[in-house]
Design an enzyme around this catalytic site. Structure first.
Site, mmCIF file in Angstrom:
data_model
loop_
_atom_site.group_PDB
_atom_site.id
_atom_site.type_symbol
_atom_site.label_atom_id
_atom_site.label_comp_id
_atom_site.label_asym_id
_atom_site.label_seq_id
_atom_site.Cartn_x
_atom_site.Cartn_y
_atom_site.Cartn_z
ATOM 1 N N SER A 107 0.829 -1.209 0.000
ATOM 2 C CA SER A 107 0.000 0.000 0.000
ATOM 3 C C SER A 107 0.865 1.261 0.000
ATOM 4 O O SER A 107 1.856 1.357 0.732
ATOM 5 C CB SER A 107 -0.889 -0.005 1.239
ATOM 6 O OG SER A 107 -1.579 1.219 1.338
ATOM 7 N N ASN A 142 9.720 7.969 4.504
ATOM 8 C CA ASN A 142 8.543 8.713 4.087
ATOM 9 C C ASN A 142 7.775 9.174 5.311
ATOM 10 O O ASN A 142 7.736 8.491 6.339
ATOM 11 C CB ASN A 142 7.646 7.877 3.164
ATOM 12 C CG ASN A 142 6.592 7.089 3.937
ATOM 13 O OD1 ASN A 142 5.563 7.635 4.344
ATOM 14 N ND2 ASN A 142 6.876 5.808 4.166
ATOM 15 N N CYS A 188 0.481 3.088 10.664
ATOM 16 C CA CYS A 188 1.157 4.232 10.037
ATOM 17 C C CYS A 188 1.891 5.047 11.106
ATOM 18 O O CYS A 188 1.272 5.554 12.035
ATOM 19 C CB CYS A 188 0.157 5.129 9.312
ATOM 20 S SG CYS A 188 0.957 6.622 8.670
ATOM 21 N N ILE A 226 6.211 -6.105 7.404
ATOM 22 C CA ILE A 226 6.067 -4.999 8.343
ATOM 23 C C ILE A 226 5.710 -3.708 7.600
ATOM 24 O O ILE A 226 6.053 -3.545 6.431
ATOM 25 C CB ILE A 226 7.378 -4.780 9.141
ATOM 26 C CG1 ILE A 226 8.556 -4.545 8.192
ATOM 27 C CG2 ILE A 226 7.649 -5.917 10.042
ATOM 28 C CD1 ILE A 226 9.882 -4.179 8.883
HETATM 29 C C1 SIN Z 1 1.933 7.578 5.069
HETATM 30 O O1 SIN Z 1 1.003 7.913 4.330
HETATM 31 O O2 SIN Z 1 2.431 8.361 5.885
HETATM 32 C C2 SIN Z 1 2.497 6.204 4.999
HETATM 33 C C3 SIN Z 1 1.479 5.190 5.287
HETATM 34 C C4 SIN Z 1 1.907 4.171 6.269
HETATM 35 O O3 SIN Z 1 3.051 4.107 6.691
HETATM 36 O O4 SIN Z 1 1.063 3.373 6.674
#
Ligand code: SIN
Length: 311
Positions: A22, A70, A135, A195
């Site tokens: 995802s 990220n 997240c 993970i």
């Molecule tokens: C994000 O959108 O910050 C990343 C999504 C995630 O790590 O589940």
């Protein structure tokens, strides 16, 4: 020698073990520009919430040695627009292909998760729902994945309303992956995926600044593969439900490493940023590796890691 790459993740029959992770390739359109989606057994879309979300300020990503950080912050168009615009497009993209659609959902609280999950039942062509309870980049993003109790509460609430196969996506940012995995299983998850990213940070000392606006973020890519393998191995030992491995997978050998540790399938994430047609290469190489090892059925390798003597 005919090679069989098919695997099952519970009731989910996949023609090969390669799914997208995802958030790493939108909703399929981005990859379709580079490769035939048939090389993938499932597209797992970016998390969808009830309301649209803008996500975190920029910059949201930065490179690290063998990986990236990220802190995207779960931007998405929200359920209504997703079902009106994006899901129909996904249906078109996979029409006539063996590739399945997996909906990844997220919420601020139990109410939002269950609201989305309940509505997913009414949409055709969604093969499974993956619960993003891990997240690290939004306030409260880890509230349901860092304690067994929190995880159990959320999975139970979603299980109650969801008729589709339920995948719980777990975090490595915990003391005991096994405890959380057991809680998700007890609450009714059909499978686990793990993970999600590892909490990390990268800075430019000259500017005295962090390299993502959020300060911290989630580390992904080859740098986290050993952590992911360990977590998958521990989870597989702790539960009976199938586990999907995620974390730094770039090659067929990486896939096979996860599978001998117990994973029934895998998700490809960061590799797609540098090589969007990696699924084709990996699927071809998988067949080659199996031929070399004289293994006909990929599924026969699942969980075959030999425990260390005395362990
Ligand atoms: C994000 O959108 O910050 C990343 C999504 C995630 O790590 O589940």
């Amino acid at each position: 020698m005919s090679i069989d790459l098919s695997v099952n993740v519970g009731s989910l029959a996949l023609h090969n073990p390669l799914m997208t992770a995802s958030g790493c390739s939108g909703y399929g359109k981005e990859l379709a520009a580079y490769d035939d989606l048939s090389w993938l057994s499932a597209i797992v879309g970016k998390s969808i919430s009830r309301e649209p979300r803008l996500g975190n300020p920029y910059p949201r990503t930065c490179e690290t040695p063998s990986g990236m950080i990220n802190a995207i912050g779960l931007p998405n168009e929200g359920w209504e627009s997703y079902t009106r615009n994006t899901l129909p497009l996904m249906r078109e993209l996979v029409r006539g292909k063996p590739t399945k659609i997996v909906l990844n959902i997220v919420g601020h609280d139990l109410d939002e998760y269950t609201w989305v999950a309940e509505r997913a039942n009414d949409e055709s062509d969604i093969a499974a729902v993956e619960l993003n309870l891990s997240c690290p980049n939004v306030a409260g993003g880890l509230q349901f994945s860092t304690t067994a109790d929190g995880c159990e509460k959320l999975v139970k609430a979603v299980r109650k309303v969801l008729k589709l196969p339920l995948i719980a996506k777990l975090s490595p940012n915990v003391t005991s992956v096994a405890d959380i995995a057991r809680a998700a299983e007890a609450a009714g998850a059909d499978s686990l995926s793990l993970i999600n990213t590892v909490l990390g940070m990268n800075v430019d000392w000259r500017k005295r600044k962090a390299l993502v606006a959020n300060g911290m973020g989630g580390l992904s890519g080859p740098a986290i593969k050993p952590i992911a393998l360990r977590c998958v191995y521990e989870a597989c030992k702790a539960v009976k439900i199938p586990v999907i491995g995620i974390g730094g997978i770039c090659t067929a050998d990486d896939v096979l490493d996860f599978m001998v540790c117990g994973a029934s399938a895998v998700q490809l994430g960061t590799v797609l940023f540098v090589e969007p047609d990696a699924p084709q290469r990996i699927a071809r190489d998988l067949k080659e590796r199996m031929r070399e090892a004289k293994v006909e059925k990929l599924s026969s390798l699942i969980g075959t890691l030999r425990a260390r003597e005395g362990a």
